[in-house]
Motif scaffolding. Structure first.
Motif, PDB file in Angstrom:
ATOM      1  N   MET A   1      11.412  -0.592   5.743  1.00  0.00           N
ATOM      2  CA  MET A   1      11.295  -1.741   4.884  1.00  0.00           C
ATOM      3  C   MET A   1      10.165  -1.496   3.895  1.00  0.00           C
ATOM      4  N   ILE A   2      10.325  -2.021   2.701  1.00  0.00           N
ATOM      5  CA  ILE A   2       9.306  -1.858   1.670  1.00  0.00           C
ATOM      6  C   ILE A   2       8.630  -3.202   1.400  1.00  0.00           C
ATOM      7  N   HIS A   3       7.336  -3.135   1.182  1.00  0.00           N
ATOM      8  CA  HIS A   3       6.529  -4.333   0.922  1.00  0.00           C
ATOM      9  C   HIS A   3       5.788  -4.149  -0.397  1.00  0.00           C
ATOM     10  N   PRO A   4       5.907  -5.042  -1.345  1.00  0.00           N
ATOM     11  CA  PRO A   4       6.762  -6.214  -1.366  1.00  0.00           C
ATOM     12  C   PRO A   4       8.235  -5.815  -1.515  1.00  0.00           C
ATOM     13  N   GLU A   5       9.127  -6.737  -1.169  1.00  0.00           N
ATOM     14  CA  GLU A   5      10.561  -6.437  -1.167  1.00  0.00           C
ATOM     15  C   GLU A   5      11.137  -6.286  -2.567  1.00  0.00           C
ATOM     16  N   PHE A  34       4.459   0.541   1.933  1.00  0.00           N
ATOM     17  CA  PHE A  34       3.601  -0.458   1.307  1.00  0.00           C
ATOM     18  C   PHE A  34       3.275   0.014  -0.099  1.00  0.00           C
ATOM     19  N   TYR A  35       3.502  -0.861  -1.075  1.00  0.00           N
ATOM     20  CA  TYR A  35       3.274  -0.524  -2.482  1.00  0.00           C
ATOM     21  C   TYR A  35       2.037  -1.241  -3.005  1.00  0.00           C
ATOM     22  N   HIS A  36       1.251  -0.514  -3.788  1.00  0.00           N
ATOM     23  CA  HIS A  36       0.095  -1.059  -4.509  1.00  0.00           C
ATOM     24  C   HIS A  36      -0.901  -1.702  -3.535  1.00  0.00           C
ATOM     25  N   VAL A  37      -1.475  -0.851  -2.688  1.00  0.00           N
ATOM     26  CA  VAL A  37      -2.390  -1.308  -1.640  1.00  0.00           C
ATOM     27  C   VAL A  37      -3.827  -1.209  -2.146  1.00  0.00           C
ATOM     28  N   PRO A  38      -4.537  -2.343  -2.221  1.00  0.00           N
ATOM     29  CA  PRO A  38      -5.929  -2.289  -2.695  1.00  0.00           C
ATOM     30  C   PRO A  38      -6.844  -1.651  -1.653  1.00  0.00           C
ATOM     31  N   ILE A  39      -7.798  -0.871  -2.142  1.00  0.00           N
ATOM     32  CA  ILE A  39      -8.824  -0.283  -1.271  1.00  0.00           C
ATOM     33  C   ILE A  39     -10.174  -0.461  -1.959  1.00  0.00           C
ATOM     34  N   PHE A  40     -11.218  -0.461  -1.180  1.00  0.00           N
ATOM     35  CA  PHE A  40     -12.574  -0.587  -1.702  1.00  0.00           C
ATOM     36  C   PHE A  40     -13.361   0.656  -1.289  1.00  0.00           C
ATOM     37  N   LEU A  41     -13.929   1.340  -2.277  1.00  0.00           N
ATOM     38  CA  LEU A  41     -14.695   2.557  -2.022  1.00  0.00           C
ATOM     39  C   LEU A  41     -16.121   2.372  -2.518  1.00  0.00           C
ATOM     40  N   ARG A  42     -17.051   3.044  -1.858  1.00  0.00           N
ATOM     41  CA  ARG A  42     -18.442   3.004  -2.269  1.00  0.00           C
ATOM     42  C   ARG A  42     -18.843   4.349  -2.837  1.00  0.00           C
ATOM     43  N   GLU A  52      -6.683   1.338  -5.940  1.00  0.00           N
ATOM     44  CA  GLU A  52      -5.426   1.061  -5.254  1.00  0.00           C
ATOM     45  C   GLU A  52      -4.721   2.354  -4.917  1.00  0.00           C
ATOM     46  N   ILE A  53      -4.004   2.306  -3.815  1.00  0.00           N
ATOM     47  CA  ILE A  53      -3.133   3.406  -3.412  1.00  0.00           C
ATOM     48  C   ILE A  53      -1.730   2.988  -3.812  1.00  0.00           C
ATOM     49  N   ASP A  54      -1.017   3.876  -4.520  1.00  0.00           N
ATOM     50  CA  ASP A  54       0.324   3.506  -4.986  1.00  0.00           C
ATOM     51  C   ASP A  54       1.269   3.233  -3.819  1.00  0.00           C
ATOM     52  N   PHE A  55       1.369   4.166  -2.888  1.00  0.00           N
ATOM     53  CA  PHE A  55       2.295   3.999  -1.763  1.00  0.00           C
ATOM     54  C   PHE A  55       1.681   4.524  -0.473  1.00  0.00           C
ATOM     55  N   ILE A  56       1.838   3.763   0.590  1.00  0.00           N
ATOM     56  CA  ILE A  56       1.521   4.217   1.938  1.00  0.00           C
ATOM     57  C   ILE A  56       2.808   4.089   2.743  1.00  0.00           C
ATOM     58  N   ILE A  57       3.196   5.180   3.400  1.00  0.00           N
ATOM     59  CA  ILE A  57       4.446   5.200   4.154  1.00  0.00           C
ATOM     60  C   ILE A  57       4.128   5.558   5.604  1.00  0.00           C
ATOM     61  N   ALA A  58       4.564   4.707   6.520  1.00  0.00           N
ATOM     62  CA  ALA A  58       4.424   4.981   7.956  1.00  0.00           C
ATOM     63  C   ALA A  58       5.783   5.421   8.490  1.00  0.00           C
ATOM     64  N   ASP A  59       5.814   6.617   9.077  1.00  0.00           N
ATOM     65  CA  ASP A  59       7.030   7.160   9.697  1.00  0.00           C
ATOM     66  C   ASP A  59       7.060   6.679  11.146  1.00  0.00           C
ATOM     67  N   LEU A  60       8.000   5.786  11.457  1.00  0.00           N
ATOM     68  CA  LEU A  60       8.095   5.187  12.785  1.00  0.00           C
ATOM     69  C   LEU A  60       9.383   5.563  13.502  1.00  0.00           C
ATOM     70  N   ILE A  70       0.653   9.251   2.002  1.00  0.00           N
ATOM     71  CA  ILE A  70       0.111   8.532   0.851  1.00  0.00           C
ATOM     72  C   ILE A  70       0.624   9.216  -0.405  1.00  0.00           C
ATOM     73  N   ILE A  71       1.171   8.417  -1.321  1.00  0.00           N
ATOM     74  CA  ILE A  71       1.722   8.959  -2.569  1.00  0.00           C
ATOM     75  C   ILE A  71       1.028   8.306  -3.756  1.00  0.00           C
ATOM     76  N   GLU A  72       0.580   9.139  -4.680  1.00  0.00           N
ATOM     77  CA  GLU A  72       0.061   8.679  -5.969  1.00  0.00           C
ATOM     78  C   GLU A  72       1.103   9.077  -6.996  1.00  0.00           C
ATOM     79  N   ALA A  73       1.768   8.090  -7.603  1.00  0.00           N
ATOM     80  CA  ALA A  73       2.851   8.356  -8.543  1.00  0.00           C
ATOM     81  C   ALA A  73       2.300   8.490  -9.962  1.00  0.00           C
TER      82      ALA A  73
END
Length: 80
Positions: A1-5, A34-42, A52-60, A70-73
Protein backbone atom coordinates in the motif's frame (compact mmCIF):
# COMPACT_ATOMS: atom_id res chain seq x y z
CA UNK A 1 0.00 0.00 0.00
CA UNK A 2 1.18 3.52 -0.72
CA UNK A 3 0.75 6.47 1.63
CA UNK A 4 -0.82 8.85 0.79
CA UNK A 5 -3.17 6.86 -1.46
CA UNK A 6 -3.42 9.71 -4.00
CA UNK A 7 -0.48 11.72 -5.33
CA UNK A 8 -0.82 15.19 -3.77
CA UNK A 9 -1.96 17.67 -6.45
CA UNK A 10 0.22 20.42 -5.00
CA UNK A 11 3.30 18.31 -5.90
CA UNK A 12 2.43 17.84 -9.61
CA UNK A 13 5.46 19.92 -10.63
CA UNK A 14 7.73 17.15 -9.28
CA UNK A 15 7.47 15.04 -12.41
CA UNK A 16 10.17 12.52 -11.44
CA UNK A 17 8.52 11.86 -8.09
CA UNK A 18 5.14 11.45 -9.77
CA UNK A 19 6.50 8.83 -12.20
CA UNK A 20 8.10 6.85 -9.36
CA UNK A 21 4.92 7.22 -7.25
CA UNK A 22 2.81 5.69 -10.04
CA UNK A 23 5.22 2.78 -10.44
CA UNK A 24 5.44 2.07 -6.70
CA UNK A 25 1.66 2.29 -6.28
CA UNK A 26 1.43 -0.91 -8.36
CA UNK A 27 3.40 -2.94 -5.81
CA UNK A 28 1.53 -5.65 -3.93
CA UNK A 29 0.41 -5.15 -0.34
CA UNK A 30 3.59 -6.97 0.69
CA UNK A 31 5.21 -3.55 0.49
CA UNK A 32 4.42 -0.42 2.49
CA UNK A 33 5.41 2.71 0.58
CA UNK A 34 5.58 6.14 2.18
CA UNK A 35 5.89 9.24 -0.01
CA UNK A 36 7.34 12.62 0.98
CA UNK A 37 8.41 11.78 4.53
CA UNK A 38 9.66 14.77 6.56
CA UNK A 39 12.89 14.35 8.52
CA UNK A 40 14.79 16.70 10.81
CA UNK A 41 18.59 16.79 10.68
CA UNK A 42 21.09 18.71 12.77
CA UNK A 43 24.21 20.24 11.28
CA UNK A 44 27.60 20.60 12.98
CA UNK A 45 26.39 23.88 14.58
CA UNK A 46 23.44 21.97 16.07
CA UNK A 47 20.99 23.88 13.87
CA UNK A 48 17.95 21.78 12.93
CA UNK A 49 16.87 21.60 9.28
CA UNK A 50 13.68 20.05 7.95
CA UNK A 51 14.22 17.97 4.83
CA UNK A 52 12.25 15.16 3.22
CA UNK A 53 12.79 11.66 1.94
CA UNK A 54 10.99 11.08 -1.35
CA UNK A 55 10.13 7.41 -0.77
CA UNK A 56 10.58 4.88 2.00
CA UNK A 57 9.63 1.31 1.12
CA UNK A 58 9.28 -1.51 3.65
CA UNK A 59 9.52 -5.02 2.18
CA UNK A 60 7.15 -7.16 4.27
CA UNK A 61 6.97 -10.25 2.10
CA UNK A 62 6.30 -13.58 3.84
CA UNK A 63 5.07 -11.69 6.92
CA UNK A 64 8.63 -10.63 7.75
CA UNK A 65 10.47 -7.35 7.66
CA UNK A 66 13.01 -8.04 4.91
CA UNK A 67 14.38 -4.67 3.88
CA UNK A 68 13.99 -0.93 4.01
CA UNK A 69 14.60 0.96 0.78
CA UNK A 70 14.98 4.74 0.45
CA UNK A 71 14.57 6.38 -2.96
CA UNK A 72 15.44 9.94 -3.94
CA UNK A 73 13.70 10.63 -7.27
CA UNK A 74 15.19 13.04 -9.80
CA UNK A 75 14.19 14.14 -13.27
CA UNK A 76 15.28 16.71 -15.77
CA UNK A 77 17.57 17.22 -18.70
CA UNK A 78 21.33 16.85 -18.66
CA UNK A 79 23.38 19.07 -20.97
CA UNK A 80 27.09 19.17 -21.49
Amino acid sequence: MIHPEIFPPHRNEYHGEKVVYKALSRLSNDFEVFYHVPIFLRDEDRQTHELEIDFIIADLRNDHFNALIIIEAKSGTFNY
